[in-house]
Design a protein around this motif. Structure first.
Motif, short mmCIF file in Angstrom:
data_model
loop_
_atom_site.label_atom_id
_atom_site.label_comp_id
_atom_site.label_asym_id
_atom_site.label_seq_id
_atom_site.Cartn_x
_atom_site.Cartn_y
_atom_site.Cartn_z
N ASN A 1 0.84 -1.20 0.00
CA ASN A 1 0.00 0.00 0.00
C ASN A 1 0.88 1.25 0.00
OD1 ASN A 1 -2.36 -1.51 0.06
ND2 ASN A 1 -2.23 -1.72 2.28
N ASP A 2 1.82 1.27 -0.93
CA ASP A 2 2.78 2.37 -1.02
C ASP A 2 3.12 2.57 -2.50
OD1 ASP A 2 4.03 -0.02 -1.43
OD2 ASP A 2 5.24 0.07 0.39
N ASN B 1 8.99 8.10 -0.63
CA ASN B 1 8.98 6.66 -0.36
C ASN B 1 10.37 6.26 0.18
OD1 ASN B 1 8.81 3.88 -0.43
ND2 ASN B 1 7.49 3.88 -2.24
N HIS C 1 7.01 -2.12 3.44
CA HIS C 1 6.39 -1.28 4.48
C HIS C 1 5.57 -2.15 5.42
CE1 HIS C 1 7.10 2.53 2.17
NE2 HIS C 1 7.24 2.96 3.41
N GLU D 1 2.62 -3.00 7.99
CA GLU D 1 1.21 -2.61 8.12
C GLU D 1 0.79 -2.76 9.57
OE1 GLU D 1 -1.07 -1.34 6.28
OE2 GLU D 1 -0.08 -1.29 4.34
N HIS E 1 3.41 5.14 6.45
CA HIS E 1 2.01 5.38 6.09
C HIS E 1 1.37 6.57 6.79
CE1 HIS E 1 1.66 1.84 3.67
NE2 HIS E 1 2.09 1.05 4.63
N GLY F 1 -1.62 4.35 -0.84
CA GLY F 1 -0.27 4.92 -0.81
C GLY F 1 0.16 5.51 -2.13
N SER G 1 1.34 10.27 -0.42
CA SER G 1 1.83 10.20 0.95
C SER G 1 1.17 11.31 1.78
CB SER G 1 3.35 10.33 0.95
OG SER G 1 3.77 11.45 1.67
#
Ligand SMILES: Cc1cc2nc3c(=O)[nH]c(=O)nc-3n(C[C@H](O)[C@H](O)[C@H](O)COP(=O)(O)OP(=O)(O)OC[C@H]3O[C@@H](n4cnc5c(N)ncnc54)[C@H](O)[C@@H]3O)c2cc1C
Length: 432
Positions: A15-16, A22, A108, A110, A139, A257, A260
């Motif tokens: 989800n990025d 990033n 990333h 979660e 996030h 994502g 941002s």
């Protein structure tokens, strides 16, 4: 550098789905000689839940596919590609590690349990291959380590969280978008699946797709720009707009994502420098703080938010039956015009604003006396901006089983209906 010669890092996008701000990508580019960007469509994300709903409905599936395609195009424009595969990441990624001689995997972290369980299983599998899985936390608007309290002491009352965070924490600057990337060369970059191959019964629901939202980083940044700059004219010309009508509609891009939260914050600050302080700028930051709050609450309390009794110690939760009242609510056929209008809008475009969400949730819980968990599961299916912490956290609050009991009194159906539709205009446009 000699020690880095030939070092390949696999960058696992979840989800990025962006190049801007990033940290994971920036660090991979600086530490590796070559990077392998990968996205894995996980079939479990499209399965049925125990509540007779799908984990991902057709509108969000479409948005996800567009977002992955957009990232792939951006990486192709830099001379590389995004390897797109389907399967369980904890099996797919270790196989790639062997195939491409990967030294480290970046991703990333979660906060919700299913996502963290996948990370743990992957970590175990990679451990056996003597490969490290590096976790990044990217996030939220505020970094966990910059908060004025450890996770376990974060105030449960939102107003206290907000006050202390705004007073004592700073929003970090954005990480720069990489200008050049060395990619692992790929024979085959895989195929982005069609909606129909991900969803079991997409044909009927496909007819309902009618959304103005298009997934992807480019669309997200363009929408943000439009909102902050063109929005200025709109807001000034419509001085009568109510607070709840001035909304950014950025949530779907934030959830995946493509955008941002820090980018939103700093672009908002730029706009503020141009136009001066505006209530709708403040509104976005307030929203992002709510978003952070629920993510941190998930970190603090884990699965409690998914349980029907939530944080409540007393009382029996309602049955989890698929009643006709629930079905009518889902279809927008309760007979309450405003609720029906909102639900039909949700079913069509995957988005309704905050007050509308509170209204239909309040109606389900308090008027129809249906267990809130069934409503939350339906939102999970339908929302284009679904995010576990934001959805289940807000639902628990409406149902009065959340951890901030001060919120419990905010949800009165008549009051919400008056805010949303003071003249009964929206209720008259219920689709047949
Ligand atoms: C029952 C219920 C379920 C919800 N489920 C979700 C969900 O799955 N995903 C989701 O992103 N939001 C959820 N929300 C929160 C909120 O309604 C949406 O974030 C908001 O309507 C999105 O519109 P916007 O982008 O125009 O928001 P804006 O008002 O412009 O706010 C900016 C951003 O802040 C965040 N935000 C704003 N309000 C909240 C909030 N109360 N909680 C968490 N984040 C917030 C969103 O990311 C949003 O894009 C839910 C609210 C309710 C009452």
């Amino acid at each position: 550098m000699a020690s880095n010669m030939g070092k390949k890092i696999l960058v696992w996008f979840r989800n990025d789905l962006r190049l801007h701000d990033n940290e994971m990508l920036v660090e991979a580019v600086s530490k590796a000689d070559e990077i392998l960007p990968v996205y894995v469509f996980d079939p479990r994300h499209f399965e049925k839940t125990q509540y007779h709903t799908y984990k991902t409905g057709v509108t969000r599936t479409k948005f996800l596919i567009e977002s992955v395609a957009s990232l792939q195009q951006s990486l192709q424009a830099m001379g590389g590609n995004l390897l797109v595969l389907q399967g369980n990441p904890e099996e797919v990624l270790p196989a790639l590690v062997v195939k491409y001689d990967i030294a480290e995997v970046y991703h990333h972290r979660e906060v919700a349990s299913e996502e963290t369980a996948v990370s743990l299983r992957l970590e175990d599998a990679l451990w056996k291959q003597k490969v490290n899985l590096k976790h990044f936390i990217g996030h939220t608007l505020y970094n966990k380590e910059d908060l004025p309290f450890p996770i376990k002491d974060i105030p449960d009352v939102f107003t206290q969280f907000k006050k202390k965070t705004e007073r004592d924490a700073v929003v970090k600057p954005c990480f720069p978008t990489p200008v050049a990337i060395n990619f692992v060369s790929l024979e085959d970059s895989g195929t982005i699946p069609e909606i129909g191959s991900l969803l079991q019964d997409s044909t009927a629901t496909m007819l309902k797709i009618d959304t103005a939202f298009k997934g992807g980083e480019k669309e997200a940044l363009a929408h943000l720009h439009e909102y902050l700059h063109a929005g200025e004219g709109i807001v000034l010309a419509n001085a009568t707009l109510k607070k709840h009508e001035i909304v950014s509609k950025l949530s779907a891009w934030l959830a995946l994502g493509c955008l941002s939260p820090r980018e939103v914050y700093w672009k908002m600050k730029d706009a503020e420098a141009n136009y001066g302080v505006r209530p709708y700028f403040h509104q976005i930051v307030l929203g992002l703080l709510w978003r952070d709050y629920y993510r941190f609450m998930f970190k603090k309390y884990g699965n409690t938010f998914f349980k029907p009794q939530g944080f409540k110690k007393d009382g029996e939760p309602l049955a989890l039956e698929n009643t006709s009242a629930l079905q009518h609510w889902k279809n927008g056929q309760t007979g309450q015009p405003l609720v029906d209008a909102c639900m039909q809008e949700l079913n069509t475009i995957g988005y309704i604003n905050q007050v509308a969400r509170q209204l239909v949730a309040t109606y389900l819980v308090k008027e129809l006396e249906v267990n809130w968990v069934l409503g939350a599961a339906y939102f999970e299916e339908q929302l284009i901006d679904y995010a576990p912490a934001s959805n289940w956290g807000n639902w628990a609050a409406v149902a009065g089983v959340g951890n901030d009991q001060k919120l419990a009194n905010n949800f009165d159906f008549e009051k919400l209906a008056k805010i949303l539709d003071p003249k009964g205009v929206f209720a008259q446009v219920v689709r047949a």
